[in-house]
Design a protein around this motif. Structure first.
Motif, mmCIF file in Angstrom:
data_model
loop_
_atom_site.group_PDB
_atom_site.id
_atom_site.type_symbol
_atom_site.label_atom_id
_atom_site.label_comp_id
_atom_site.label_asym_id
_atom_site.label_seq_id
_atom_site.Cartn_x
_atom_site.Cartn_y
_atom_site.Cartn_z
ATOM 1 N N SER A 1 21.646 9.592 9.640
ATOM 2 C CA SER A 1 21.986 8.286 9.273
ATOM 3 C C SER A 1 21.061 7.976 8.103
ATOM 4 O O SER A 1 19.888 8.392 8.301
ATOM 5 N N ALA B 161 26.033 7.561 9.870
ATOM 6 C CA ALA B 161 26.470 6.050 9.122
ATOM 7 C C ALA B 161 25.301 5.690 8.285
ATOM 8 O O ALA B 161 24.190 6.306 8.086
ATOM 9 N N ILE C 181 28.233 3.727 17.049
ATOM 10 C CA ILE C 181 28.756 3.920 15.620
ATOM 11 C C ILE C 181 28.840 5.127 15.088
ATOM 12 O O ILE C 181 27.653 5.845 14.897
ATOM 13 N N GLY D 107 30.253 8.494 12.665
ATOM 14 C CA GLY D 107 30.912 8.905 11.606
ATOM 15 C C GLY D 107 30.735 10.389 11.589
ATOM 16 O O GLY D 107 30.499 11.039 12.529
ATOM 17 N N ASN E 6 32.446 11.940 6.008
ATOM 18 C CA ASN E 6 32.824 10.553 5.945
ATOM 19 C C ASN E 6 32.019 9.500 6.705
ATOM 20 O O ASN E 6 32.485 9.042 7.755
ATOM 21 N N VAL F 238 30.128 6.361 8.352
ATOM 22 C CA VAL F 238 30.441 4.693 8.515
ATOM 23 C C VAL F 238 29.516 4.006 7.674
ATOM 24 O O VAL F 238 28.430 4.356 7.575
#
Length: 371
Positions: A324, A341, A355, A357, A361, A363
């Motif tokens: 992330s 993310a 959270i 992703g 893709n 988040v």
């Protein structure tokens, strides 16, 4: 260096979605590599090449750029002769100079060029991550007697429909150029970096703007590609541009590669940035960091893996962050899971929130959002 520099810091770019449209942030001001802004790379390349006079031209959401460029000394551009110039549209009750395109943006600041004495102009985008010396590019331009030289790469890994595509002969003369083609089998893309004689640039800008043509790529390069002598210059080092969420995510993740990180941060000449006055990172009991970059002023209680944290980030107890990008001032509560993310500046994630992703893709949590 016998050249002046121009950095096109972007217009109304929506390709980074909520990261630029909601915060009102220019792409050139996007955080990169845990401590940089995107524009740092073009600026550092200019000054490391001996260019002592650089114009940054921005149209939309330039306040973040103003803040970042408030002191030019970090790039050795705080000087009496030359220095750093930031140009934005001027408007009043009597007049408005809103830029109509990249060519028009340069044209509206033509005085910068007419009052300069340097022979050549280096033009670069402000949203590309790369490191280079512009001197070989200028020497190549002079030796080939080009009217304009365009830096290019062979990029089979990219969707070339998002770029200008070049066709070159064996001597690197450009025989065709198409901006963002609908379909093509070519893989040779323009990197948006050009060298041109200052007087020729002034002449082309005056001609095209009088005709109501305002885009540099379409109305200067595209229109004159078969009239003037345009040549290519192959760039073999690392280059990426922040023209999509996936590109932004990948470029940041590339900094977790030690060799690439050292290339930008530890191999002279270095990429410079405006430093933040932050204390060292605080690792509390229970903190664990694996293959990550963490900015100063951050406080870590949980686990961070394969991630980039910018300055002043708080990570709660038993929180897990993987793959992330967490920007300045974000607060992540206890027992959170943040995976693949992008958390923008000053976001707040409450305890126990997940959270998740994917690398393809990620988040996106926009600036100042509380979840």
């Amino acid at each position: 260096m016998k050249a002046i520099g121009v950095i096109l810091a972007g217009g109304n770019n929506q390709r980074l979605e909520k990261l630029t449209t909601l915060p009102g942030r220019a792409v050139a001001a996007m955080p990169v590599g845990s401590g940089y802004r995107a524009i740092d790379f073009a600026l550092s390349n200019m000054t490391n090449s001996g260019i002592r006079k650089v114009a940054v031209i921005a149209q939309f959401s330039s306040s973040s750029l103003h803040d970042h460029l408030s002191s030019a000394k970090w790039w050795d551009l705080g000087r009496k002769k030359g220095g750093l110039f930031l140009f934005t549209p001027f408007s009043s009750s009597y007049d408005s100079s809103f830029f109509r395109g990249t060519s028009n943006a340069i044209y509206q600041n033509l005085r910068f060029f007419t009052r300069s004495n340097e022979e050549y102009v280096i033009i670069s985008s402000g949203d590309s991550v790369y490191k280079m010396d512009f001197n070989p590019l200028i020497n190549h331009h002079v030796e080939r007697n080009n009217d304009m030289t365009i830096m290019y790469q062979e990029r089979p890994d990219l969707d070339v429909r998002q770029f200008g595509v070049l066709t070159l002969d064996k001597d690197e003369n450009i025989i065709d150029f198409e901006e963002k083609p609908l379909e093509t089998n070519l893989k040779t893309i323009s990197l948006g970096i050009y060298v041109i004689k200052r007087e020729l640039l002034i002449e082309l800008l005056e001609t095209t703007n009088k005709e109501g043509r305002y885009d540099f790529v379409r109305d200067v390069i595209g229109r004159y590609r078969k009239v003037l002598k345009f040549g290519g210059y192959k760039f073999d080092s690392y280059w990426n541009t922040l023209n999509s969420i996936s590109a932004y995510y990948k470029t940041n993740m590339d900094f977790l590669n030690k060799d690439l990180r050292n290339f930008f941060m530890k191999e002279y000449p270095y990429i410079a940035t405006k430093p933040k006055d932050e204390p060292p990172v605080k690792y509390n009991v229970g903190a664990q960091v694996l293959n990550s970059l963490v900015g100063g002023g951050s406080i870590l209680n949980g686990c961070v893996e394969n991630s980039l944290l910018f300055s002043g980030v708080y990570v709660g107890e038993h929180a897990y962050i993987k793959g992330s990008i967490v920007m300045q001032g974000a607060v992540i509560g206890n027992n959170c899971v943040i995976e693949n993310a992008i958390l923008d500046k000053d976001t707040s994630i409450k305890d126990g929130t997940n959270i998740v992703g994917t690398p393809e893709n990620p988040v996106i949590i926009e600036k100042n959002r509380h979840i």
